[in-house]
Design an enzyme around this catalytic site. Structure first.
Site, PDB file in Angstrom:
ATOM      1  N   GLU A   2       0.820  -1.212   0.000  1.00 21.73           N
ATOM      2  CA  GLU A   2       0.000   0.000   0.000  1.00 21.73           C
ATOM      3  C   GLU A   2       0.853   1.260   0.000  1.00 21.73           C
ATOM      4  O   GLU A   2       0.509   2.257  -0.656  1.00 21.73           O
ATOM      5  CB  GLU A   2      -0.940  -0.010   1.212  1.00 21.73           C
ATOM      6  CG  GLU A   2      -2.093  -0.985   1.106  1.00 21.73           C
ATOM      7  CD  GLU A   2      -1.699  -2.428   1.374  1.00 21.73           C
ATOM      8  OE1 GLU A   2      -2.469  -3.346   1.040  1.00 21.73           O
ATOM      9  OE2 GLU A   2      -0.591  -2.641   1.944  1.00 21.73           O
ATOM     10  N   HIS A  51     -11.561  -5.987   8.029  1.00 20.73           N
ATOM     11  CA  HIS A  51     -12.291  -5.723   6.793  1.00 20.73           C
ATOM     12  C   HIS A  51     -13.591  -4.956   7.018  1.00 20.73           C
ATOM     13  O   HIS A  51     -14.457  -4.953   6.157  1.00 20.73           O
ATOM     14  CB  HIS A  51     -12.600  -7.040   6.063  1.00 20.73           C
ATOM     15  CG  HIS A  51     -11.392  -7.749   5.564  1.00 20.73           C
ATOM     16  ND1 HIS A  51     -10.680  -8.631   6.347  1.00 20.73           N
ATOM     17  CD2 HIS A  51     -10.744  -7.703   4.375  1.00 20.73           C
ATOM     18  CE1 HIS A  51      -9.656  -9.112   5.658  1.00 20.73           C
ATOM     19  NE2 HIS A  51      -9.671  -8.559   4.464  1.00 20.73           N
TER      20      HIS A  51
END
Length: 409
Positions: free
Chosen positions: A131, A201
């Protein structure tokens, strides 16, 4: 409180689920599903209502072609609206590229399905699982004049990119004295609870970026909003983090205009006008707020004794903030000065959440008009649970409870 009294009537949590060996349990879909969202009256299900979405600006090549006659719409869910916006960007901007983990295959939520085949794998391509590298690459690409559209696969994993986004992207124009810009950078990422995402998540990290002056944070609530706001974000002169509520990818369905259009950033939208209380939210909780208002005005028999008849006729103003940073202070303050009460709802935890910043500003700018303390209804200050995720979310019962207490203060 209403929430406590209502839930105390439910069967105890110690009761075990009765299953048999022959029972087949299907796993929930990756994007989740919410039937209450699918039935929402806030979604625009007809062509006429879609084409008259407030704030819509058509981006036709022919100047001044802003009429709605002859324009077409297509039924889309939110992930299809994302793909449509990305397709328009690639078709109209030769410098635009899209990149991220697995996006050449369509991505986890299928938002980029078929784009690599349509526009070429040199413009739609996979990256390594880094990321920080994705954000850094996007910053460099945008600094060279390209339109960089990055995807962080889940907002929960945006934290490794935090340094690049906050220390580099947000400050790029400032550190160069206005000589350089990375306004071509947009970072898309799925956010909020999905019903079964657990601690990695289902997070809502928008509040972590509130102090990053130079960034814009946008969270849409529906397909029409998503397409228009995403196209605005991609073309905005500032870097934008565009957070897409993942449970809405398939649950929210509207008739979406197929033409190129934008919706304004940093401008809230009043969904339901009112005069007795302002209810402010964004993303998925908008629909929980809608459900709470329906419970207030027309309570089912199971909770009717708990809701005083005097409160059922209250006129609640529901506002979708849409852009979290910089947020539309003018619209919210004006509303609160009229209604004299404010309830803020968001999925992220209360401590350090966006609601705290909004509450502070309202206290500063509308203190003498308030007839009740500003109330925040949020997720609890705990990691997102798995099987207990629904107990962590600000659902319609908790929102109804907060509205009633604020109206009765």
């Amino acid at each position: 409180m209403l929430a406590h009294r209502l839930r105390s009537t439910l069967p105890t949590l110690s009761r075990r689920w009765q299953t048999t060996a022959s029972t087949t349990v299907e796993p929930p879909p990756a994007g989740g599903h919410s039937s209450s969202v699918a039935a929402s009256q806030l979604l625009r299900a007809t062509r006429e209502s879609a084409l008259r979405t407030p704030g819509i600006t058509w981006q036709d090549e022919e100047s001044g072609h802003n009429i709605v006659g002859g324009r077409e719409t297509r039924k889309m869910n939110l992930y299809q609206a994302v793909r449509d916006a990305l397709s328009i960007s690639l078709a109209k901007d030769d410098t635009a590229v899209i990149f991220g983990e697995d996006i050449a295959f369509g991505g986890v939520f299928r938002c980029t399905m078929g784009l690599a085949e349509e526009f070429g794998r040199e413009r739609v391509f996979n990256t390594p699982l880094t990321e920080q590298g994705i954000a850094g690459f996007g910053i460099g690409l945008a600094s060279m004049g390209h339109t960089a559209i990055a995807e962080i696969q889940f907002a929960d994993y945006i934290f490794p990119a935090f340094d690049q986004l906050v220390n580099e992207a947000a400050k790029f124009r400032y550190r160069s004295g206005g000589r350089f810009s990375i306004g071509g950078l947009t970072v898309r990422t799925p956010t909020m609870a999905v019903g079964h995402g657990g601690l990695y998540h289902s997070q809502s990290p928008e509040g972590y970026f509130m102090g990053a002056s130079g960034l814009k944070i946008v969270i849409p609530r529906s397909p029409i909003q998503c397409k228009g706001l995403l196209l605005s974000a991609i073309r905005d002169p500032d870097p934008v983090i565009f957070m897409e509520p993942k449970i809405l990818y398939r649950s929210a369905v509207e008739q979406v205009p197929i033409d190129d259009y934008t919706l304004p950033l940093s401008r809230a939208e009043t969904l339901i006008p009112g005069s007795d209380l302002t209810l402010l939210s964004w993303g998925t909780p908008i629909y929980h707020c809608e459900a709470a208002l329906q419970l207030l005005s027309s309570p089912p028999p199971s909770i009717a004794p708990l809701i005083p008849p005097s409160l059922r006729s209250a006129k609640i103003e529901l506002i979708d903030l849409r852009t979290i940073l910089p947020w539309d202070m003018e619209t919210v303050v004006e509303s609160v000065r009229r209604t004299k009460r404010l309830v803020i709802v968001h999925e992220a935890g209360m401590t350090g959440g966006v609601g705290g910043e909004i509450a502070a500003e309202i206290g500063k700018r509308a203190f003498l008009r308030l007839e009740a303390p500003v109330r925040r209804i949020t997720g609890w200050d705990v990691p997102a649970a798995l099987q207990f995720e629904k107990f962590n979310m600000p659902d319609s019962i908790r929102i109804l409870d907060g509205i009633m207490e604020t109206l009765s203060y």
